[in-house]
Scaffold this motif. Structure first.
Motif, PDB file in Angstrom:
ATOM      1  N   ASP A 113      -2.860 -29.785 -41.493  1.00  0.00           N
ATOM      2  CA  ASP A 113      -4.278 -30.130 -41.644  1.00  0.00           C
ATOM      3  C   ASP A 113      -4.782 -30.814 -40.380  1.00  0.00           C
ATOM      4  N   LEU A 156      -3.592 -30.290 -37.483  1.00  0.00           N
ATOM      5  CA  LEU A 156      -3.590 -29.281 -36.412  1.00  0.00           C
ATOM      6  C   LEU A 156      -4.694 -28.231 -36.598  1.00  0.00           C
ATOM      7  N   ALA A 157      -5.349 -28.244 -37.756  1.00  0.00           N
ATOM      8  CA  ALA A 157      -6.317 -27.187 -38.062  1.00  0.00           C
ATOM      9  C   ALA A 157      -7.619 -27.319 -37.278  1.00  0.00           C
ATOM     10  N   PHE A 158      -7.967 -28.524 -36.872  1.00  0.00           N
ATOM     11  CA  PHE A 158      -9.239 -28.697 -36.175  1.00  0.00           C
ATOM     12  C   PHE A 158      -9.048 -29.453 -34.873  1.00  0.00           C
ATOM     13  N   VAL A 159      -9.229 -28.747 -33.793  1.00  0.00           N
ATOM     14  CA  VAL A 159      -9.178 -29.422 -32.496  1.00  0.00           C
ATOM     15  C   VAL A 159     -10.536 -30.044 -32.244  1.00  0.00           C
ATOM     16  N   ARG A 202      -3.124 -26.335 -25.012  1.00  0.00           N
ATOM     17  CA  ARG A 202      -3.139 -26.893 -26.360  1.00  0.00           C
ATOM     18  C   ARG A 202      -3.057 -25.783 -27.416  1.00  0.00           C
ATOM     19  N   ILE A 206       0.084 -25.581 -29.969  1.00  0.00           N
ATOM     20  CA  ILE A 206      -0.098 -25.739 -31.416  1.00  0.00           C
ATOM     21  C   ILE A 206       0.425 -24.505 -32.152  1.00  0.00           C
ATOM     22  N   GLU A 263       3.550 -24.617 -34.863  1.00  0.00           N
ATOM     23  CA  GLU A 263       3.474 -24.158 -36.254  1.00  0.00           C
ATOM     24  C   GLU A 263       4.556 -23.102 -36.527  1.00  0.00           C
ATOM     25  N   ALA A 318       1.010 -27.438 -46.295  1.00  0.00           N
ATOM     26  CA  ALA A 318      -0.428 -27.355 -46.590  1.00  0.00           C
ATOM     27  C   ALA A 318      -0.868 -25.890 -46.658  1.00  0.00           C
ATOM     28  N   MET A 331      -1.337 -24.052 -43.998  1.00  0.00           N
ATOM     29  CA  MET A 331      -2.279 -23.884 -42.888  1.00  0.00           C
ATOM     30  C   MET A 331      -1.618 -23.390 -41.612  1.00  0.00           C
ATOM     31  N   ASN A 355      -3.526 -21.274 -38.819  1.00  0.00           N
ATOM     32  CA  ASN A 355      -3.735 -21.975 -37.544  1.00  0.00           C
ATOM     33  C   ASN A 355      -3.240 -21.128 -36.369  1.00  0.00           C
ATOM     34  N   LYS A 358      -5.663 -18.466 -35.674  1.00  0.00           N
ATOM     35  CA  LYS A 358      -6.913 -19.030 -35.143  1.00  0.00           C
ATOM     36  C   LYS A 358      -6.819 -19.412 -33.659  1.00  0.00           C
ATOM     37  N   TYR A 359      -5.681 -19.965 -33.280  1.00  0.00           N
ATOM     38  CA  TYR A 359      -5.573 -20.491 -31.919  1.00  0.00           C
ATOM     39  C   TYR A 359      -5.109 -19.459 -30.889  1.00  0.00           C
TER      40      TYR A 359
END
Ligand SMILES: Nc1ncnc2c1ncn2[C@@H]1O[C@H](COP(=O)(O)OP(=O)(O)OP(=O)(O)O)[C@@H](O)[C@H]1O
Ligand SMILES: [Mg+2]
Lengths: 119, 144
Positions: free
Chosen positions: A36, A38-41, B44, B48, B52, B111, B113, B117, B120-121
């Motif tokens: 969670d 890490l979900a929003f930078v 970054r 990330i 993950e 979670a 996620m 994630n 997304k990244y």
């Protein structure tokens, strides 16, 4: 706000003695679930958590955070502190609960971060 | 920065169920990319996504392997394991879906996620998996 202010607002103890307490912090994130975080930078600089393991430091490091606050008096072990010190992350420990710690910091002007999900 | 012709290749082995060491590969990659002078946003995002993936290898697959190839244009990351595999990939990719047991949740993971994630990244993300054989994720972050 500076890390030094967090220390006094939360009546916290500094566990990484060499940390630079004059560094500026504007935004924070409070969670016990690392994905969670890490979900929003959002360029947060402070991680408030009740979790106590090395992944807290690794997560903060991935997000370029500069300060971790452990709530409810949780004290990380030497290995965790060494990891934080290596990354120049200040580690604080407060007796307050997650809710109270976040509330106090918010009341003193710390926010959730830009582009956030409703702060 | 890395020269155009020769990518920098890195390999990591991720041990299974080791919560202290999980994250070492992504921390190492992040430090190297930073030292090479890559833009911090790309660093970054790559770090990330790899983190993950690394955690997933440790908690869901009894460990696994990572290859990273870095050029000035892109960061390519390949993760593979010989774990249980994923039966329903779209379900696993959906936010909030997790099979992590309570002991993993109490460590701050589960979670649901992680895979969202990673997608997304990254600019490229491809997950293939066979139940009983293993899982493979190829992902890339474009540097600019
Ligand atoms: N390498 C893998 N091998 C087998 N199953 C996997 C693997 N990676 C992910 N999964 C499955 O996909 C689910 C979703 O993964 P995802 O990373 O999104 O969430 P999570 O790991 O459960 O929790 P989080 O990442 O938020 O801590 C996992 O709970 C697991 O069932
Ligand atoms: Mg995960």
């Amino acid at each position: 706000m500076k890390i030094n202010d967090i220390l006094s607002i939360l009546d916290a103890r500094l566990l990484t003695p060499n940390a630079d307490l004059t560094r500026d912090v504007h935004t924070a994130c409070g969670s016990d679930m690392m994905s969670d975080v890490l979900a929003f930078v959002k360029d947060q600089s402070v991680l408030v958590t009740g979790l106590n393991n090395p992944q807290v430091v690794r997560t903060a490091d991935m997000m370029d955070m500069i300060c971790i606050v452990f709530v409810r008096g949780k004290e990380p072990d030497a290995g965790i502190l060494a990891l934080a010190q290596e990354r120049e992350i200040a580690v604080l420990c407060t007796r307050h609960t997650m809710f109270t710690a976040c509330g106090l910091l918010y009341a003193h002007g710390l926010r959730g971060g830009v582009g956030s999900d409703g702060e | 920065m890395a020269s155009e012709s020769e990518p920098i290749c890195l390999h990591y082995e991720v041990p299974g169920n080791d919560f202290t060491r999980a994250g070492e590969a992504s921390a190492d990659l992040k430090a190297r990319l930073k030292a090479l002078g890559f833009p911090s946003a790309a660093v970054r995002r790559a770090a990330i996504a790899l983190y993950e993936g690394e955690i997933n290898l440790a908690i869901h697959a009894h460990g696994g392997h990572i290859n990273v190839s870095v050029t000035p244009q892109r960061i390519d990351m390949l993760l593979w394991d010989e774990g249980p595999g994923i039966a329903d990939i779209p379900l696993a990719m959906s936010e909030g879906y997790s099979t992590a047991p309570d002991e993993v949740r109490s460590l701050g993971f589960g979670a649901g996620m992680g895979l969202p994630n990673m997608k997304k990244y990254t600019d490229e993300f491809e997950l293939t998996s066979t139940v009983g054989v293993g899982t493979r994720i190829a992902m890339a972050v474009y540097v600019s």
